[in-house]
Design a protein around this motif. Structure first.
Motif, PDB file in Angstrom:
ATOM      1  N   SER A 199       4.606   4.594   3.010  1.00 34.39           N
ATOM      2  CA  SER A 199       4.495   3.176   2.650  1.00 34.39           C
ATOM      3  C   SER A 199       5.564   2.396   3.402  1.00 34.39           C
ATOM      4  O   SER A 199       6.593   2.966   3.798  1.00 34.39           O
ATOM      5  CB  SER A 199       4.700   2.987   1.144  1.00 34.39           C
ATOM      6  OG  SER A 199       4.719   1.607   0.815  1.00 34.39           O
TER       7      SER A 199
ATOM      8  N   HIS B 166       0.831  -1.199   0.000  1.00 35.21           N
ATOM      9  CA  HIS B 166       0.000   0.000   0.000  1.00 35.21           C
ATOM     10  C   HIS B 166       0.868   1.253   0.000  1.00 35.21           C
ATOM     11  O   HIS B 166       1.861   1.324   0.715  1.00 35.21           O
ATOM     12  CB  HIS B 166      -0.872   0.038   1.253  1.00 35.21           C
ATOM     13  CG  HIS B 166      -1.814  -1.127   1.355  1.00 35.21           C
ATOM     14  ND1 HIS B 166      -2.767  -1.386   0.392  1.00 35.21           N
ATOM     15  CD2 HIS B 166      -1.947  -2.082   2.294  1.00 35.21           C
ATOM     16  CE1 HIS B 166      -3.439  -2.465   0.748  1.00 35.21           C
ATOM     17  NE2 HIS B 166      -2.959  -2.911   1.890  1.00 35.21           N
TER      18      HIS B 166
ATOM     19  N   GLU C 128       0.848  -1.630  -7.183  1.00 40.03           N
ATOM     20  CA  GLU C 128       0.622  -1.239  -5.790  1.00 40.03           C
ATOM     21  C   GLU C 128      -0.774  -0.649  -5.626  1.00 40.03           C
ATOM     22  O   GLU C 128      -1.344  -0.147  -6.589  1.00 40.03           O
ATOM     23  CB  GLU C 128       1.690  -0.226  -5.323  1.00 40.03           C
ATOM     24  CG  GLU C 128       1.719   1.088  -6.058  1.00 40.03           C
ATOM     25  CD  GLU C 128       2.528   1.025  -7.350  1.00 40.03           C
ATOM     26  OE1 GLU C 128       2.789  -0.080  -7.840  1.00 40.03           O
ATOM     27  OE2 GLU C 128       2.860   2.106  -7.869  1.00 40.03           O
ATOM     28  N   SER C 129      -1.263  -0.711  -4.385  1.00 35.63           N
ATOM     29  CA  SER C 129      -2.595  -0.140  -4.169  1.00 35.63           C
ATOM     30  C   SER C 129      -2.471   1.209  -3.472  1.00 35.63           C
ATOM     31  O   SER C 129      -1.536   1.442  -2.697  1.00 35.63           O
ATOM     32  CB  SER C 129      -3.453  -1.092  -3.333  1.00 35.63           C
ATOM     33  OG  SER C 129      -3.258  -0.841  -1.974  1.00 35.63           O
ATOM     34  N   TYR C 130      -3.394   2.080  -3.799  1.00 31.52           N
ATOM     35  CA  TYR C 130      -3.445   3.409  -3.190  1.00 31.52           C
ATOM     36  C   TYR C 130      -4.729   3.479  -2.363  1.00 31.52           C
ATOM     37  O   TYR C 130      -5.794   3.809  -2.890  1.00 31.52           O
ATOM     38  CB  TYR C 130      -3.447   4.498  -4.269  1.00 31.52           C
ATOM     39  CG  TYR C 130      -2.127   4.630  -4.999  1.00 31.52           C
ATOM     40  CD1 TYR C 130      -1.064   5.322  -4.430  1.00 31.52           C
ATOM     41  CD2 TYR C 130      -1.938   4.057  -6.256  1.00 31.52           C
ATOM     42  CE1 TYR C 130       0.153   5.442  -5.093  1.00 31.52           C
ATOM     43  CE2 TYR C 130      -0.730   4.171  -6.920  1.00 31.52           C
ATOM     44  CZ  TYR C 130       0.319   4.872  -6.327  1.00 31.52           C
ATOM     45  OH  TYR C 130       1.518   4.985  -6.985  1.00 31.52           O
ATOM     46  N   PRO C 131      -4.676   3.152  -1.073  1.00 33.08           N
ATOM     47  CA  PRO C 131      -5.903   3.100  -0.280  1.00 33.08           C
ATOM     48  C   PRO C 131      -6.538   4.470  -0.032  1.00 33.08           C
ATOM     49  O   PRO C 131      -7.732   4.536   0.283  1.00 33.08           O
ATOM     50  CB  PRO C 131      -5.435   2.473   1.043  1.00 33.08           C
ATOM     51  CG  PRO C 131      -3.968   2.721   1.100  1.00 33.08           C
ATOM     52  CD  PRO C 131      -3.487   2.741  -0.296  1.00 33.08           C
TER      53      PRO C 131
ATOM     54  N   SER D  41      -1.104   2.122   5.763  1.00 31.60           N
ATOM     55  CA  SER D  41       0.030   1.626   4.960  1.00 31.60           C
ATOM     56  C   SER D  41       1.025   0.774   5.750  1.00 31.60           C
ATOM     57  O   SER D  41       2.229   0.981   5.643  1.00 31.60           O
ATOM     58  CB  SER D  41       0.770   2.820   4.350  1.00 31.60           C
ATOM     59  OG  SER D  41       1.162   3.723   5.370  1.00 31.60           O
TER      60      SER D  41
END
Ligand code: SF4
Ligand code: SF4
Length: 363
Positions: free
Chosen positions: A223, A3, A257-260, A28
């Protein structure tokens, strides 16, 4: 899944920064701090005032230290080594010394002891001995361009773990940006970095890391993967991340990758003045340079613009002469003289100048 948490940080008012740090760290994979000893490593560079936008803002460092303490850290150190690092240096101008007083964190003077490390490729280096006292490190970097490396981020921030002039001799050893980037990647491997936070509220464009211009972005990035923070920074600056030397060859380039919270792709800064990455540069590195290396046994160094010196602004402190790893500078007739043939374009001199007397023409 890795994240990368990006949130709004409207200004440097402490309560706003503290909330932003809480939000980013909660989203993250912030490391477990309970009972741990932690080194927070901001970018202090030459210890300039926070409003110059060169160093990690003290409000960000303070909020990060408070986060670690609230999560049960046993002890927090804050440390960095400027290029010219005199014994007993204290980062008063940048506001980091005050953060130590406010939070009870201990300033780690990297000149007071270094230990030897062997990098994965066998290179021996000296690194701050505080690393042996802590469980992990947090890189607290500043969102800025960099004339040599295109951007300065959470991975390159770890270069400051090498005390004082060890850094300039490393520049001389690796004058090519891609070789230097590979060195930084190796150094990062032994740096114990478990989390990375980037101050992207006021950011620097143009001739960074010390002589660029400031603009507002109003963001904070975090991160547990420092490469992904740098990748997000590259995207927001408008670069192709694959062109950033310190990201080359890294698995993070192909990661999804994830971007919460906020997504870096939606936050590209309009008309951001980045360092020009010449297309020929990649071609040179990928095809032509290996050819030269095979034939001649050594690399031809890529050269950017040499720095220039303002006689009017110079205060004759001679910091630039002392730090220049290539011995390309001298002081004669009341001015600084540069031997451009010797200059390796590391820009350490510009980073250290206290009087904004050194400029580098943007590519
Ligand atoms: S003159 Fe400046 S840019 Fe050139 S090698 Fe010396 S420190 Fe680096
Ligand atoms: S560091 Fe800057 S002010 Fe000091 S001698 Fe060099 S050019 Fe002049």
């Amino acid at each position: 899944m890795n994240h990368v948490a990006i949130t709004r940080c409207e200004n440097y008012e402490y309560s706003i920064v503290r909330d932003a740090v809480r939000e980013v760290t909660a989203a993250s994979s912030f490391p477990d701090c309970k009972g741990r000893k932690i080194l927070v490593k901001p970018n202090i560079l030459s210890d300039s005032r926070p409003e110059k936008g060169i160093t990690t803002h003290p409000a960000v460092v303070r909020a990060l230290v408070e986060e670690c303490l609230e999560r049960g850290a046993e002890k927090v150190f804050i440390g960095d080594s400027p290029g010219l690092h005199s014994p007993h240096f204290s980062p008063v101008s940048s506001g980091i010394a005050a953060v130590c007083e406010q939070t009870g964190a201990q300033w780690a003077d990297f000149t007071q002891g270094s230990v030897s490390r062997t990098l994965p490729d066998g290179t021996r280096i000296q690194i701050a001995s505080v690393l042996d006292q802590v469980d992990f490190v947090i890189s607290a970097a500043k969102f800025k361009t960099h004339q040599l490396m295109f951007l300065t981020g959470c991975v390159k921030n770890m270069f400051g773990l090498m005390p004082g002039l060890n850094k300039s001799s490393t520049h001389l050893r690796f004058p090519d940006k891609n070789d230097f980037a590979r060195f930084l990647q190796q150094l990062f491997e032994v740096s114990k970095t478990a989390y990375a936070l980037m101050d992207a509220c006021i950011v620097m464009e143009g001739a960074g890391p010390a002589n660029g211009t400031l603009r507002y972005a109003g963001l904070l990035i975090g991160s547990d993967n420092a490469y992904l923070v740098d990748k997000a920074e590259a995207i927001m600056m408008g670069y192709d991340p694959a062109s950033i030397p310190v990201l080359k060859g890294r698995k993070e380039l192909s990661m999804n990758e994830s971007y919460p919270l906020l997504d870096a792709h939606d936050l590209v800064i309009k008309d951001f003045r980045r360092i020009d990455v010449k297309k020929a540069d990649n071609l040179f590195s990928a095809l032509i340079m290996p050819f030269f290396t095979r034939i001649f046994g050594k690399k031809k160094t890529e050269k950017g613009n040499a720095p220039s010196f303002s006689e009017k602004a110079c205060v004759h402190c001679l910091r630039c002469v002392k730090i220049c790893p290539a011995h390309a500078l001298s002081h004669a007739g009341g001015k600084i003289i540069i031997d451009t043939g010797k200059c390796i374009r590391c820009y350490c001199c510009a980073e250290m100048c206290p009087a904004d007397a050194i400029s580098v023409k943007e590519s």
